[in-house]
Design an enzyme around this catalytic site. Structure first.
Site, PDB file in Angstrom:
ATOM      1  N   ARG A  17       0.808  -1.227   0.000  1.00 53.88           N
ATOM      2  CA  ARG A  17       0.000   0.000   0.000  1.00 53.88           C
ATOM      3  C   ARG A  17       0.840   1.276   0.000  1.00 53.88           C
ATOM      4  O   ARG A  17       0.314   2.369  -0.159  1.00 53.88           O
ATOM      5  CB  ARG A  17      -0.957  -0.002   1.198  1.00 53.88           C
ATOM      6  CG  ARG A  17      -2.173  -0.888   0.939  1.00 53.88           C
ATOM      7  CD  ARG A  17      -3.144  -0.819   2.092  1.00 53.88           C
ATOM      8  NE  ARG A  17      -2.648  -1.538   3.266  1.00 53.88           N
ATOM      9  CZ  ARG A  17      -3.089  -1.337   4.502  1.00 53.88           C
ATOM     10  NH1 ARG A  17      -3.998  -0.413   4.745  1.00 53.88           N
ATOM     11  NH2 ARG A  17      -2.596  -2.025   5.511  1.00 53.88           N
ATOM     12  N   THR A  83       3.025 -14.091  11.174  1.00 53.86           N
ATOM     13  CA  THR A  83       3.782 -13.470  12.263  1.00 53.86           C
ATOM     14  C   THR A  83       4.445 -14.507  13.175  1.00 53.86           C
ATOM     15  O   THR A  83       5.561 -14.285  13.662  1.00 53.86           O
ATOM     16  CB  THR A  83       2.868 -12.559  13.105  1.00 53.86           C
ATOM     17  OG1 THR A  83       1.663 -13.277  13.423  1.00 53.86           O
ATOM     18  CG2 THR A  83       2.492 -11.284  12.356  1.00 53.86           C
ATOM     19  N   TYR A 105       7.060  -4.515  15.854  1.00 56.13           N
ATOM     20  CA  TYR A 105       6.902  -4.476  14.394  1.00 56.13           C
ATOM     21  C   TYR A 105       7.796  -3.373  13.822  1.00 56.13           C
ATOM     22  O   TYR A 105       7.820  -2.255  14.344  1.00 56.13           O
ATOM     23  CB  TYR A 105       5.459  -4.130  14.004  1.00 56.13           C
ATOM     24  CG  TYR A 105       4.421  -5.219  14.217  1.00 56.13           C
ATOM     25  CD1 TYR A 105       4.766  -6.521  14.544  1.00 56.13           C
ATOM     26  CD2 TYR A 105       3.071  -4.918  14.049  1.00 56.13           C
ATOM     27  CE1 TYR A 105       3.791  -7.495  14.717  1.00 56.13           C
ATOM     28  CE2 TYR A 105       2.095  -5.894  14.216  1.00 56.13           C
ATOM     29  CZ  TYR A 105       2.459  -7.177  14.546  1.00 56.13           C
ATOM     30  OH  TYR A 105       1.504  -8.135  14.716  1.00 56.13           O
ATOM     31  N   ASP A 107       7.217  -1.667  11.315  1.00 56.21           N
ATOM     32  CA  ASP A 107       6.425  -0.594  10.704  1.00 56.21           C
ATOM     33  C   ASP A 107       5.594   0.154  11.740  1.00 56.21           C
ATOM     34  O   ASP A 107       4.677   0.884  11.391  1.00 56.21           O
ATOM     35  CB  ASP A 107       5.519  -1.159   9.604  1.00 56.21           C
ATOM     36  CG  ASP A 107       4.493  -2.146  10.132  1.00 56.21           C
ATOM     37  OD1 ASP A 107       4.502  -2.436  11.341  1.00 56.21           O
ATOM     38  OD2 ASP A 107       3.674  -2.627   9.327  1.00 56.21           O
ATOM     39  N   GLU A 159      -8.622 -13.199  14.889  1.00 56.76           N
ATOM     40  CA  GLU A 159      -8.386 -12.363  13.705  1.00 56.76           C
ATOM     41  C   GLU A 159      -9.714 -12.002  13.040  1.00 56.76           C
ATOM     42  O   GLU A 159     -10.711 -12.723  13.176  1.00 56.76           O
ATOM     43  CB  GLU A 159      -7.478 -13.097  12.716  1.00 56.76           C
ATOM     44  CG  GLU A 159      -6.066 -13.307  13.231  1.00 56.76           C
ATOM     45  CD  GLU A 159      -5.388 -12.005  13.656  1.00 56.76           C
ATOM     46  OE1 GLU A 159      -5.230 -11.104  12.826  1.00 56.76           O
ATOM     47  OE2 GLU A 159      -5.018 -11.878  14.849  1.00 56.76           O
ATOM     48  N   ASN A 232       1.395   2.078   6.810  1.00 52.65           N
ATOM     49  CA  ASN A 232       1.022   1.259   5.657  1.00 52.65           C
ATOM     50  C   ASN A 232       0.943   2.073   4.377  1.00 52.65           C
ATOM     51  O   ASN A 232       1.064   1.530   3.289  1.00 52.65           O
ATOM     52  CB  ASN A 232      -0.328   0.588   5.903  1.00 52.65           C
ATOM     53  CG  ASN A 232      -0.267  -0.361   7.091  1.00 52.65           C
ATOM     54  OD1 ASN A 232       0.502  -1.306   7.094  1.00 52.65           O
ATOM     55  ND2 ASN A 232      -1.044  -0.070   8.119  1.00 52.65           N
ATOM     56  N   ALA A 385      33.123  42.592  -2.186  1.00 52.37           N
ATOM     57  CA  ALA A 385      31.995  42.064  -2.957  1.00 52.37           C
ATOM     58  C   ALA A 385      32.475  41.581  -4.315  1.00 52.37           C
ATOM     59  O   ALA A 385      33.322  42.199  -4.943  1.00 52.37           O
ATOM     60  CB  ALA A 385      30.949  43.150  -3.137  1.00 52.37           C
ATOM     61  N   SER A 410      37.021  44.741  -4.164  1.00 54.21           N
ATOM     62  CA  SER A 410      35.822  44.202  -4.808  1.00 54.21           C
ATOM     63  C   SER A 410      36.127  43.692  -6.205  1.00 54.21           C
ATOM     64  O   SER A 410      36.977  44.223  -6.914  1.00 54.21           O
ATOM     65  CB  SER A 410      34.755  45.296  -4.898  1.00 54.21           C
ATOM     66  OG  SER A 410      34.319  45.598  -3.599  1.00 54.21           O
TER      67      SER A 410
END
Ligand code: UD1
Ligand code: CA
Length: 463
Positions: A17, A83, A105, A107, A159, A232, A385, A410
């Protein structure tokens, strides 16, 4: 902490994703890869890198490389079979450590060290075989649901796909972050059967296995779900980034730094800033930058991997990269201190001045419109300058040395390699190609000639 804690970081997943070619845990939030935040928290908990294993799979080599400096271990999960299967990949490395096993995890980077300490403490005070971080969500769809018994223990994690309508109504969800007793975890994990529907080994099934053996799993319910944000999509990445920036700015402000419109200011995690420094809006302070006390960082400035001593002023829209600015230096607005510069105390670099690999002595000044590359400029030198060091001949870079107290007029062109002695003067508009000795005036330009009456003669000739 009485028990040793070993830690598994699950980071083998694909992350489709993100719509990216890059593994999702490598995307950056708060100035570093998402997974690096998790590794840092893990090191803070276990007191070092020993006993930390990151499970890699998708783009394993790139994840390893990104984390190479941390000294942690890796386990490869070539096929993402759940997992529980991912955690099993760590068994060989972590089982000998005994003690406790924490599962994180890769993420889920916003969990704080304080929260993870509470997780370990709760295991200690409850004596439970497992502690599960949970939270209540208004919309729990997609997550594993926490099934509790009357005592409040977790007896199952169901789940989404397997949930009955009553279980679907449970708003308390499994974060996927746990602390287990190692002696119970490893043998039971080895015995878990794959889920018949998906063929994956679900780590969540461990809860029922523990319960069946008369062991307890207890929840640690977090009231603030933001720490559990999983990355995600790039939208979630941006949310995480904002939270990291807010945390960093808040800590700096509590330590005495003034940050104006902090919501616009982007400061990386490892940056250090001293008290009474003022940071103006829309500035970026990045990498390993260290800034002293009583400095000012102007609006829109970008400071990267640099050291600024006390009292340094960086005016608006100035870039400072890998440079060291001593006490009281002022730079900008609109200056570019590109790389590897060292600027001495009280020196001044003004607008549209670029410095590259240049060492400027204390009190030296380059007020406007100059390019100073591969140069060593003594104390109290004035650079006029429009001065340009011609440091590149089309093949090689060459150095310019200007002795202390000299004055470069300069619009001078200094063709390197070149040496200008101390206390010398370069006449404005000179092109300097030969060494200038100490205490000398160098003129390297055509002598001016005035022709009286020339314009009127020209006008007359045109008639
Ligand atoms: C898992 C939990 C669920 C929980 C949710 C929280 C299980 C079976 N379910 O769901 O109860 O509510 O996390 O986000 O554990 N990973 C691997 N290898 C694998 C599978 C996953 O390394 O084979 C890693 C992923 O990269 C990710 C983490 O484990 O960092 C979680 O995986 P994910 O697929 O998001 O878990 P879910 O099944 O959504
Ligand atoms: Ca998930």
């Amino acid at each position: 902490m009485s028990q040793s804690v070993s830690i598994a970081i699950l980071a083998a997943g694909l992350g489709t994703r993100m719509k990216s070619r890059k593994a999702k845990v490598l995307h950056e939030a708060g100035g570093m890869p998402v997974v690096e935040h998790v590794v840092r928290a893990a090191k803070a908990i276990s007191g070092g890198a020993a006993g930390i294993v990151t499970v890699v799979g998708h783009q394993a080599d790139r994840v390893r490389t990104a984390l190479a400096g941390h000294g942690i271990g890796f386990a490869e999960q070539t096929e993402q079979r759940g997992t529980g299967h991912a955690l099993l990949m760590c068994r060989e490395q972590l089982e000998p450590h005994g003690g406790l096993v924490m599962v994180l995890y890769g993420d889920t980077p916003l969990l704080t060290v304080a929260t993870l300490r509470r997780l370990v403490d709760l295991q200690g005070s409850s004596g439970a075989a497992a502690v599960v971080i949970t939270t209540e969500l208004a919309d729990p769809h997609g997550y594993g649901r926490i099934v509790r018994n009357v005592a409040g223990d977790v007896v199952a994690i169901v789940e989404q796909k397997a949930a009955t309508p009553e279980q679907e109504a449970i708003r308390e969800i499994n974060s996927g972050i746990y602390c287990f007793r190692a002696d119970l975890l490893w043998p039971l994990l080895g015995g878990l059967a794959p889920n018949p529907a998906s063929g994956e080994i679900y780590l969540t099934d461990i809860v029922e296995a523990l319960h069946a053996r008369g062991e307890r799993a207890v929840p640690m319910l977090l009231s603030d779900e933001s720490e559990l944000l999983g990355i995600n999509t790039k939208v979630e990445l941006a949310v995480a980034d904002r939270i990291f920036r807010e945390r960093k700015n808040r800590q700096l402000m509590l330590d005495g730094v003034t940050i104006m419109k902090p919501e616009t200011v982007t400061i990386d995690m490892d940056v250090e800033i001293g008290p009474d420094t003022v940071v103006e809006p829309f500035s970026f302070i990045q990498g390993k930058t260290r800034i002293g006390a009583e400095c000012r960082i102007g609006a829109g400035a970008i400071i990267r991997d640099s050291t600024l001593e006390d009292g340094v002023i960086v005016e608006a829209y100035t870039f400072v990269g890998t440079s060291h600015l001593e006490t009281g230096v002022s730079a900008g607005p609109f200056a570019r201190l590109r790389m590897a510069n060292h600027v001495g105390a009280g020196a001044h670099i003004g607008n549209f001045v670029e410095l590259k690999k240049t060492r400027m002595g204390a009190g030296a000044k380059a007020g406007h419109l100059a390019y100073l590359g591969d140069s060593t400029i003594g104390a109290d030198v004035t650079i006029g300058a429009g001065t340009i060091t011609c440091n590149y001949d089309g093949r090689k870079k060459h150095e310019t040395h200007i002795g202390k107290g000299s004055f470069v007029g300069s619009n001078s062109t200094l063709v390197a390699p070149i040496k200008i002695g101390a206390e010398s003067y370069i006449a404005a508009g000179s092109t300097i190609t030969h060494e200038v000795p100490v205490d000398s005036l160098a003129l390297g330009r055509a002598r001016q000639e005035n022709k009286a009456g020339w314009p009127s003669r020209r006008r007359a000739a045109a008639k």
